[in-house]
Motif scaffolding. Structure first.
Motif, mmCIF file in Angstrom:
data_model
loop_
_atom_site.group_PDB
_atom_site.id
_atom_site.type_symbol
_atom_site.label_atom_id
_atom_site.label_comp_id
_atom_site.label_asym_id
_atom_site.label_seq_id
_atom_site.Cartn_x
_atom_site.Cartn_y
_atom_site.Cartn_z
ATOM 1 N N GLU A 103 -30.065 -17.880 -24.067
ATOM 2 C CA GLU A 103 -29.249 -18.225 -25.234
ATOM 3 C C GLU A 103 -29.940 -17.791 -26.530
ATOM 4 N N ASN A 104 -29.199 -17.146 -27.394
ATOM 5 C CA ASN A 104 -29.718 -16.669 -28.688
ATOM 6 C C ASN A 104 -30.818 -15.620 -28.542
ATOM 7 N N LYS A 105 -30.899 -15.025 -27.357
ATOM 8 C CA LYS A 105 -31.902 -13.978 -27.144
ATOM 9 C C LYS A 105 -31.190 -12.635 -26.921
ATOM 10 N N THR A 106 -31.823 -11.580 -27.398
ATOM 11 C CA THR A 106 -31.256 -10.239 -27.247
ATOM 12 C C THR A 106 -32.267 -9.310 -26.592
ATOM 13 N N ILE A 107 -31.797 -8.553 -25.607
ATOM 14 C CA ILE A 107 -32.630 -7.509 -25.019
ATOM 15 C C ILE A 107 -32.141 -6.159 -25.529
ATOM 16 N N ASN B 196 -26.088 -12.316 -17.134
ATOM 17 C CA ASN B 196 -26.123 -13.471 -16.228
ATOM 18 C C ASN B 196 -27.068 -14.560 -16.735
ATOM 19 N N LEU B 197 -28.076 -14.143 -17.496
ATOM 20 C CA LEU B 197 -29.040 -15.102 -18.046
ATOM 21 C C LEU B 197 -28.643 -15.553 -19.451
ATOM 22 N N GLY B 198 -27.440 -15.163 -19.882
ATOM 23 C CA GLY B 198 -26.942 -15.624 -21.177
ATOM 24 C C GLY B 198 -27.445 -14.835 -22.369
#
Lengths: 315, 315, 315
Positions: free
Chosen positions: B35-39, B60-62
């Motif tokens: 959540e709230n993370k960007t790759i 899948n991990l949000g």
């Protein structure tokens, strides 16, 4: 804010700068704002910082994103009105902009100067046409003559790093072997002349900027004199406005060296990036303690997020 | 796990394999983690499986995702230190990596071997520079000398399909008319020599792999002998390491045929894909009941998700 | 609905049209449907409307999206069975489709006609192979011979704008200097001949469409006669089906002008876009009050969302 094409769309720069600084502290505080909203990012040219920071800014605000490269993902767009479209461009911007406006809540567009035809570049046809036909807010991701998201990030950065109430900020031309647009320099002048700073511009003769953008900023032709006591050195190359698009000189004596930085008041080194190392600035300077180019680029995220937040609040 | 550049970043392969198998059963059990993370996915080269499976794993991990192709979406990056940047690359990886690290919580990078300069390829400059300058975890999406997400997917697949406690796994060179990197073969050796399997490598003379990666694996030059009693046949082409990047032979007798598969213990056929049908393997084998290439590729998703999960847990 | 390759996959067009109109009123009413689901958009060709509207449709339904351009983001795909793959395509669609089906819940594919080999184009190899091997629902984003998402958007648009119970709808060929596929025209015939409209097709001799798609639609070779009393003029260029892929004429007298529109019953002007202004239609017509091309393109979003919704409901 309805559109963000230039500083003229901003009611209060201070408010926008503070918005950026607040978002940097609490990136996800307004995630509800972008719910069920989509931003379309449209690139006529390559991008690294703008492409990634604007996407991330939108994500932080809860928006969905779509990215499209014109002429690659899609075909080329015709910009001129009234033409017989029997050339390379398969679609007119009138339709393209209007249609994209049907799919996106905000459209953000990058379209560099062609540097062949000054009048055409300074007419800002792409931005003008998108604003006219899209029916949704338009964000300038660097146009022919401006890069306001960069300038806002620069304002945020100067606000963070200044150590005096009214710092001396110097925009200096730096050498480059290719013909580059005036957009970043133009925009920086437009914003700095509206900030509470001592603003000085320095460049070799022949590199005068368009007066409408220079906005009566003080010009000093001697780079050393300009650097004296500066708190911020902002380096950028641009091609000639008078002899439009021409590279008049590559004089290496204008490259930013440590010797020159030593003339400043322990000034910070800024550059919008990408930068040609050892052409515009030495490794020593950009890798040294006075360089804040990475932090400056990092602020592109908060600049974009502040702008998108203010636009979303009007939707 | 902080970075995932090679098997050396993995504390316990068993744990990671089991993580993958668990995620395959419950893909969305850890959706809060991202959540709230960007790759950011950064491609210096083309991709199909890696591009899609890593995005899906992140979703899948949000997580949010951003994909960028270097030299297409953005300009080229300079990797060497200390150079005068007057060539084709407009930005140095020092700035690019550091800036992307400001916009992304994790950076995943693909950069193939150039196959011109062995020392340069094996120095893994891209991965090294990104790890050094990005300031965020780096995931290897196939580098000059390794493809660890593939190897982890291979481990997961062998775990799923093995019918004996200690299966015989054979890595076999297969013919190809183009010069291909050693990355997949190198990586497979690095991982298999750390698994509880009977591992054999077979290839024509001249195709010896770098000993640091081969890791004392048993080598058999006779392909038929190697295949005898094998539970898994893992086919891959690579160009010569000794005569760096050279195609020494295209000997079709090394192509995987049903006749050869019949030498195995009803062995499963594996390949990382893409595969040239009827060049490296016959239609009969890859379309036959012993082929598990699609299931193997499917496990790329769980491999990526296991790695991203372990990295997210440290953030 | 399991797949959406053509009108033949639709049980009830009325239901689907109404679905689209409902979604236009309440775009986010079914956002739970796509939770934890990902659609992969695969482009063998360029796109603007399809690329953006399908992404937005998926986002409105709560889906994640992944976009990939074949031959650019990834390598080319081999479509023929049984070949020795020693050419330009590095991967066979058998593997590619099956693998993408492992990462995506729905796959949407665009692959235009090559216009060199009629039999091959009309065999619809790409769609057929993806349907056969992907193991997940396939959506046609314009194939060699059909563009059903466009046709559904056209049906929705006609439903919105019709002023009589049974409007007269005219599909007219319009001139173009390039060789264009028959897909949009084919598809429009397939859908219109199943709607409660008076449907007429007009084109110069030599531009006869494949009878399987024309579906016994009434053909009038005189454009003026066809336009008389029309409620909707749907303009489109296509190359010859008989002399496959050939441009037989560029006769400018077939261009849609206001004079021709005046023959209609104050008919609406439609075009799937992109359109060559002043080649296929005059500025006066497309910019005039009878033109609904932007609204029509806007409905591409609701067309895609209706289709994705019906597919998601079966997953």
């Amino acid at each position: 804010m309805q559109h963000f094409l230039s500083v003229h769309d901003v009611t209060n720069i201070d408010t926008l700068v503070n918005e950026g600084l607040q978002l940097k502290k609490s990136p996800f505080a307004h995630k509800h704002l972008g719910e069920n909203k989509t931003i379309g990012l449209l690139f006529f040219n390559q991008s690294l910082r703008t492409r990634l920071s604007t996407q991330r800014a939108a994500q932080n605000l809860g928006m969905n994103t779509m990215v499209m490269t014109v002429g690659q993902d899609s075909w080329g767009l015709e910009l001129e009105e009234g033409v017989i479209m029997d050339g390379g461009n398969a679609e007119h911007v009138k339709e393209a902009a209007a249609v994209m406006g049907k799919y996106c809540d905000i459209l953000a567009v990058r379209a560099f100067a062609g540097l062949q035809d000054r009048e055409k570049d300074y007419a800002e046809l792409v931005m003008t046409q998108f604003k006219k036909y899209a029916g949704v807010p338009i964000v300038n991701l660097e146009s022919a003559t401006r890069h306001p998201l960069q300038s806002l990030a620069d304002c945020i950065t100067i606000e963070e790093y200044k150590t005096t109430a009214r710092p001396k900020v110097v925009l200096t031309w730096a050498p480059h072997f290719k013909s580059l647009p005036q957009a970043v320099a133009n925009s920086f002048c437009e914003w700095m002349t509206r900030r509470d700073v001592e603003f000085v511009v320095t460049y070799p003769e022949g590199y005068e900027l368009n007066p409408d953008y220079l906005n009566n900023a003080k010009v000093v032709y001697n780079q050393d004199e300009a650097f004296a006591g500066a708190d911020f050195i902002y380096a950028k190359n641009w091609s000639s406005y008078e002899q439009y698009g021409k590279v008049l000189t590559k004089d290496p004596s204008w490259m930013i060296t440590q010797q020159k930085m030593d003339l400043t008041n322990n000034g910070k080194f800024m550059h919008c990036l990408p930068v040609r190392r050892n052409v515009k600035v030495t490794d020593e300077v950009i890798d040294g303690p006075q360089s804040i180019v990475v932090e400056q680029a990092g602020n592109r995220l908060w600049s974009a997020q502040a702008v998108l937040k203010q636009i979303l609040e009007t939707l």
